[in-house]
Design a protein around this motif. Structure first.
Motif, short mmCIF file in Angstrom:
data_model
loop_
_atom_site.label_atom_id
_atom_site.label_comp_id
_atom_site.label_asym_id
_atom_site.label_seq_id
_atom_site.Cartn_x
_atom_site.Cartn_y
_atom_site.Cartn_z
N MET A 1 0.85 -1.17 0.00
CA MET A 1 0.00 0.00 0.00
C MET A 1 0.90 1.23 0.00
O MET A 1 1.79 1.35 0.83
N THR B 1 -0.28 1.09 10.83
CA THR B 1 0.14 0.32 9.66
C THR B 1 1.51 0.73 9.12
O THR B 1 2.14 -0.04 8.38
N VAL C 1 1.80 3.06 6.99
CA VAL C 1 1.50 3.63 5.67
C VAL C 1 1.24 5.12 5.87
O VAL C 1 0.43 5.50 6.71
N TYR D 1 -5.97 -5.31 6.87
CA TYR D 1 -4.64 -4.86 6.40
C TYR D 1 -3.59 -5.92 6.66
O TYR D 1 -2.76 -6.22 5.79
N LYS D 2 -3.61 -6.51 7.84
CA LYS D 2 -2.63 -7.55 8.18
C LYS D 2 -2.75 -8.76 7.25
O LYS D 2 -1.75 -9.38 6.89
N GLN E 1 -1.23 -7.91 3.63
CA GLN E 1 0.20 -7.56 3.56
C GLN E 1 1.10 -8.75 3.56
O GLN E 1 0.92 -9.77 4.00
#
Length: 168
Positions: A1, A24, A26, A164-165, A168
């Motif tokens: 991302m 995160t 990001v 998200y985890k 990734q």
């Protein structure tokens, strides 16, 4: 991302974007900042505020970036009205959509949005105030509309972080 990009009106969405960035790693940018810092076609998480069951700024962001997830920030409980918001905003089913409860203070709204919410608050509080068999959710909504509310919290991002985890 590549980035978290957001559009905010009263600050709740910006708060969530910054929390999400911290959790995160990001970087988060407002839509305006992203114009010069995030190249077109980049994969992003988009956060926007809800107005009339639509995520503000989503269509503009979708034209420029590859949106991998959408977080919609509004007055109602986290995790509610997802399908209605997906439909009204035209978020494809393949893109995860998360709804997050934000803060509410009519005084922080500007222009036409303030006028619209003042009218909506009057209408809804009159209707809910007269109702004798309110649900817990209706009681919460009445309380927020009458007295405002600070609802932004890291716990509301739980599902977003879990998603998200996994990706990734």
């Amino acid at each position: 991302m590549k980035a978290i990009i957001y559009t905010t009106n009263t600050g709740s969405t910006a708060q969530y974007a910054k929390m999400l960035a911290e959790q995160t790693g990001v970087p988060a940018f407002s839509m305006e900042e992203a114009k010069s810092k995030v190249e077109a076609g980049s994969e992003i998480i988009y956060l926007g505020w809800i107005i009339a069951a639509q995520v503000k700024g989503y269509k503009v962001a979708a034209k420029k970036y590859k949106i991998k997830a959408v977080c919609a920030v509004g007055m109602e409980r986290t995790g509610t009205r997802t399908e209605q918001i997906r439909e009204k905003t035209s978020v494809p089913v393949a893109i995860p959509l998360f709804t997050l409860q934000g803060n509410f203070d009519v005084k922080k709204l500007r222009g036409i949005y303030r006028l619209m919410m003042n009218l909506m608050v009057k209408m809804i509080t009159k209707k809910l105030g007269a109702k004798t068999d309110r649900t817990q959710q209706e009681n919460e909504m009445l309380e927020i509309m009458l007295h405002g509310g600070e609802k932004v919290c890291a716990e509301n991002l739980g599902e977003v972080i879990n998603w998200y985890k996994k990706v990734q």
